[in-house]
Design a protein around this motif. Structure first.
Motif, short mmCIF file in Angstrom:
data_model
loop_
_atom_site.label_atom_id
_atom_site.label_comp_id
_atom_site.label_asym_id
_atom_site.label_seq_id
_atom_site.Cartn_x
_atom_site.Cartn_y
_atom_site.Cartn_z
N SER A 847 34.89 -3.42 -47.81
CA SER A 847 35.06 -3.39 -49.27
C SER A 847 34.25 -2.28 -49.91
CB SER A 847 34.67 -4.75 -49.86
OG SER A 847 33.28 -4.98 -49.68
N ASN A 848 33.20 -1.84 -49.21
CA ASN A 848 32.35 -0.78 -49.75
C ASN A 848 32.70 0.60 -49.21
OD1 ASN A 848 30.87 -2.69 -51.20
ND2 ASN A 848 29.47 -3.04 -49.46
N THR A 849 33.76 0.69 -48.40
CA THR A 849 34.12 1.93 -47.75
C THR A 849 35.60 2.19 -47.91
OG1 THR A 849 32.44 1.46 -46.07
CG2 THR A 849 34.00 3.23 -45.56
N ASP A 850 35.98 3.46 -47.96
CA ASP A 850 37.38 3.84 -47.97
C ASP A 850 38.04 3.24 -46.73
OD1 ASP A 850 39.88 5.01 -47.91
OD2 ASP A 850 39.17 6.95 -48.64
N VAL A 851 39.09 2.48 -46.92
CA VAL A 851 39.73 1.78 -45.80
C VAL A 851 40.16 2.77 -44.72
CG1 VAL A 851 41.68 0.32 -45.13
CG2 VAL A 851 40.47 -0.10 -47.30
#
Length: 985
Positions: A847-851
């Motif tokens: 959720s905190n990173t570009d998928v």
């Protein structure tokens, strides 16, 4: 009136009375003296004040007369079979006959030479090869070739039986790339055929139109590429011999009109005296551009690596041209002027004689007699005649050299000494080498200063400049440890030298001992100078071996002061060198210099002059038999490598020795090698050889080092593994860990496996697998297997069950290792809380990173099962373990406090607890609350189900990013404190 040019032997006293001896084909001149041009400094048109048919006729006949005389000299220097091969070369390009060499089944292969009419003799010679009919007439709308030109030393005093033939194959500009490729194939086939006659022929495909426009090919072994253009044309015009086809148009323009070259030819063409079908035009040499001197100089220094004497001659000529710049009288202009003046002596027009006399005059005027002496030796060795050996066979080259040597004042002993160069002493070879290198260095500096003075930039392509620079670097760079080869362009046999190796204390650095090679005893009178010295015996011994100084010797006198070297070890070292690094080393392909140097072979000479048996005794360990097979050194865990002399061989032919001594010799040697290989731009690992000849288990030590180096290179330098791979091996009681950090590979020494385990838990900037060498895998199979089952984007959990607890191992997505102990009730309660936490943590990180930047993560679980013959990692299917059981929700948010520590915000069943408010009472408060939620009031462990890190916490990590180990480590820490508090309640 047509000029009647004849070969005759009269009136030579005008130029050189001593040249008039018995040879009737040595002198050419015209008996029609009306054709002679007055002796002016700049000859003009023959018999006229401008272009005329008479001028074209007389100029052509004079050049062709010299041309035929030179070709006769070429044939004279060949064997009968070679003469036949030579005579057939034009015909092979003129026709495409299925029975002749160079035949192509394609109808559109280029062939046919303008104005070439093969003689009956040549046709009969061709028919003797084909055993069939070869037509004399070739029906061609337009021949594909304009001419074949022979250039270089052929037909000159510089031609020897081993000289090759350089032939320009001039094709019409209308040919397309496909036609040129097919013509190139035809030329290569003919070249291969000629080699069967022991005749080395190099064909260069040339388009005169493109050449005059400045186009050049890339640099090759025989082609100067873009390094020179006009200077190449200068050499071509003064050495060219027409084998077949058109004459060079340059012949027809007087030297005085070179600056009006194009206008003069246009006038002749307009008036009908010449046409393009009868001449081939490579353009004028009216000016020599300053930018060519540095490129041509570097090209000659490049050639000097293999042929220094020939290159020195041409470099001094470049110096002469540079000093005359911009009003340069080139040798080609002098050659053309002499022919226009009817000075048709083949000896005087010999390209190498003209070159020598021009340089001799220059050095005499400058009173540089030492350089003149070197020049004469260069000329003598280039000619390659053994004049001290009498012969009854007449040879014009020998007669001309006799005259020149007499004019130089050389004695019979001087000539005999030069002819006997194979028996020169090492001092004489080194002295000659110094003179040659000094001359090459002088030329390079002079030409560099010339380029700077005239603000000229070299005209070399960047690619050609790079290739030249690399080869010059490989040949002349003298960095520490590099083996310098004694090359002087002569096949000198130094095996007669009696080499002695002495160990002596350095006068500049007391306490430092050096090894030096001498060819006389130190107590000889006068005292000898060292031929070579280095910090290690192996480097000095290898230098002696590779330069052929000890090739005929089985015993080398060694005089050590500190090292305990034995005669047996020396003999074995020599045997290993001769087997692994035989002389001469393989010839380097010029294509190798298109790329940076790549290591191809690494030879590690281990413990030269140092026996680990003495080291073990000094440490008070058990005394052992030198050849005992009962002692297991791996079990003893002693480091038995006391020194490594690492020999590095690369694709440029360089041989470098790096020496590493003392207890960290192996780790330092390995570090140096790994960093060298990682700097290489191309993949591929060098061959590793190890040599050990001391008395204590040499084969076991050599095998251990070889295995270790191969494992390390495979792990840290192979594209099969990520750049950030860690490599681990045992050294004595220590563990050594190698890793590539900040663009360099370094190592850390860890005291034991426990410290290694802690170190493997450190966070990583990117995915970092761990590879263990084969010995460590045997000693620590569990750790090795844990990492073998791990891969990128995977979190591995392994557990080993004991009676009341379990030991768990976790390797996260970056390769960081954790080991921890948990109470054991059953497998489900052991794994479910942890697996559920790992899943929640993954979702939080995603959720905190570009998928797109975070691939899907896999969780694997194994049970460690120990057996009699080892251990096994048994894969556990996760199934419903992730969601099995019900746990009280305990969420933790972690932030940085003002003091730099952590603040915890715990949410348990919607009840909030803040460490900033509760302080150390936080854990008691959470534990008490949890017990209150349990109906049974049992004090079984509390598990944190979710943990979040603020951005400030993440930024505080070493690499500014979170990984699973951070979450699990904080989870275990907080759970322990809460559970300990619960036990006290």
């Amino acid at each position: 009136m047509k000029a009647n040019l004849l070969m005759k032997n009269v009136d030579i006293a005008r130029t050189d009375p001593k040249l008039c001896k018995k040879n009737t084909n040595r002198i050419l001149f015209s008996i029609d003296m009306d054709d002679n041009q007055p002796h002016s400094s700049a000859p003009g048109y023959i018999q006229s004040k401008g272009p005329s048919s008479a001028h074209v006729q007389h100029a052509t006949e004079r050049f062709m007369t010299v041309n035929q005389g030179r070709l006769a000299r070429v044939r004279e220097g060949l064997q009968p079979k070679q003469q036949q091969c030579f005579d057939l070369l034009p015909l092979l390009f003129h026709i495409n006959h299925e029975s002749l060499p160079g035949y192509s089944s394609r109808d559109d292969v280029p062939f046919g030479i303008s104005n070439y009419h093969p003689s009956d003799t040549v046709i009969r010679l061709a028919q003797s090869i084909t055993r069939g009919q070869v037509g004399k007439r070739v029906s061609l709308t337009k021949p594909a070739l304009s001419a074949l030109y022979l250039m270089g030393s052929s037909g000159s005093i510089g031609q020897s039986t081993s000289s090759d033939l350089d032939i320009w194959v001039c094709y019409n500009s209308e040919l397309n790339d496909r036609d040129i490729d097919r013509l190139q194939t035809k030329a290569e086939q003919i070249s291969v055929w000629a080699s069967g006659f022991n005749l080395e022929v190099h064909f260069f495909l040339m388009d005169a139109h493109r050449f005059s426009g400045g186009e050049q090919q890339s640099l090759t072994g025989e082609n100067c590429g873009s390094t020179q253009h006009v200077l190449l044309l200068d050499e071509f015009y003064r050495t060219v011999q027409v084998l077949a086809g058109n004459i060079p148009a340059w012949w027809l323009v007087p030297t005085a009109f070179e600056s009006e070259y194009r206008s003069a030819l246009d006038t002749m063409a307009y008036d009908g005296y010449v046409n393009d079908a009868n001449t081939t035009d490579f353009g004028p040499i009216a000016t020599l551009p300053a930018g060519e001197f540095i490129g041509a100089g570097m090209w000659q220094i490049y050639k000097a690596i293999d042929s220094p004497y020939k290159s020195v001659l041409k470099l001094i000529l470049l110096e002469i041209y540079a000093r005359e710049y911009p009003a340069i009288e080139s040798l080609a202009h002098q050659y053309k002027s002499d022919i226009y003046r009817m000075k048709l002596s083949l000896d005087d027009l010999d390209p190498y004689v003209m070159l020598y006399r021009r340089i001799e005059s220059y050095l005499t005027e400058r009173d540089e007699m030492e350089r003149l002496a070197l020049l004469r030796r260069c000329f003598y060795f280039k000619v390659g005649l053994n004049l001290s050996k009498p012969t009854r066979t007449y040879n014009w080259r020998r007669e001309l050299m006799d005259y020149l040597l007499d004019s130089w004042g050389w004695t019979k002993s001087t000539i005999a000494h030069l002819d006997n160069f194979r028996a020169w002493t090492i001092e004489e070879v080194l002295s000659e080498r110094r003179l040659l290198i000094n001359e090459l260095t002088h030329s390079y500096r002079f030409l560099t200063e010339f380029a700077s003075e005239h603000h000229s930039t070299h005209v070399m392509s960047q690619r050609d400049l790079l290739i030249l620079s690399r080869k010059l670097h490989a040949a002349f760079d003298r960095r520490p440890g590099k083996i310098d080869f004694i090359r002087i362009g002569l096949d000198v046999d130094l095996s007669h030298e009696k080499i002695r190796l002495y160990e002596r204390e350095s006068k500049q650095e007391p306490g430092v001992f050096l090894w030096a090679a001498y060819n006389r005893p130190l107590d000889a009178d006068p005292s000898p100078s060292p031929l070579k010295y280095s910090k290690g015996l192996l480097e000095t011994l290898l230098w002696s071996h590779l330069n052929g100084l000890i090739s005929a010797h089985l015993h080398i006198p060694i005089y050590p002061m500190q090292q305990a070297i034995t005669e047996f070890e020396i003999r074995m070292l020599l045997a290993s060198m001769r087997q692994i690094l035989p002389t001469p080393l393989p010839k380097i392909d010029s294509n190798s210099f298109y790329h940076p140097a790549i290591l191809t072979k690494v030879v590690c000479f281990i413990n030269v002059g140092r026996d680990p048996l003495h080291y073990l005794s000094a440490r008070g360990l058990q005394k052992i038999s030198a050849r005992s097979n009962s002692l297991d050194f791996s079990a003893l865990r002693e480091n038995l490598v006391l020194s490594i002399d690492m020999v590095l061989v690369n694709t440029w032919g360089e041989v470098v020795v790096e020496r590493f001594a003392d207890q960290d010799a192996m780790t330092k040697a390995l570090k140096s090698l790994i960093n060298r290989v990682n700097k290489q731009t191309r993949s591929g690992l060098p061959i590793i050889e190890t040599v050990c000849h001391n008395q204590t288990r040499p084969q076991a030590i050599a095998k251990r080092v070889k295995d270790l180096f191969e494992d390390a290179l495979s792990a840290l330098c192979s594209p099969m593994h990520p750049k950030n791979t860690r490599f681990v091996f045992n050294l004595s009681d220590n563990c050594i860990l190698f890793q590539h950090i900040n663009r360099v590979t370094n190592f850390q020494t860890l005291s034991d496996v426990t410290e290694l385990e802690q170190h493997l838990g450190h966070e990583q900037a990117e995915y970092s697998p761990v590879v263990f060498d084969r010995v460590f895998q045997q000693d620590q199979p569990l750790m090795s297997q844990l990492y073998q089952t791990h891969s990128a984007n995977t979190v591995n959990v392994a557990f080993e069950l004991q009676t009341t607890q379990a030991t768990l191992y976790l390797i996260d997505e970056q390769g960081s290792l954790m080991r921890f102990v948990q109470p054991l009730h059953n497998v489900a309660t052991l794994l479910s809380p942890l697996l559920r936490f790992l899943k929640v943590t993954e979702h939080r990180q995603r959720s905190n990173t570009d998928v797109q930047l975070m691939p899907q993560r896999t969780i694997q679980c194994h049970q460690i099962v120990r057996q009699k013959n080892g251990l096994e990692l048994k894969r556990i299917k996760l199934g419903g373990l992730v969601n099995k059981g019900r746990f009280i929700s305990v969420q933790v948010n972690v932030d940085l406090s003002d003091q730099g520590g952590y603040d915890y915000h715990v949410v348990c069943n919607e009840k909030e607890f803040h460490s900033a408010v509760l302080g150390d009472n936080l854990y008691n408060a959470v534990a008490s609350f949890v017990l209150g939620l349990r109906a049974s009031g049992q004090k079984y462990p509390v598990y944190i189900t979710d943990l979040a890190l603020t951005e400030s916490v993440t930024d505080s990590f070493e690499f500014g990013r979170d990984q699973t180990r951070h979450y699990v480590s904080l989870k275990l820490k907080l759970e322990k404190r809460i559970n300990d508090a619960m036990k006290r309640l």
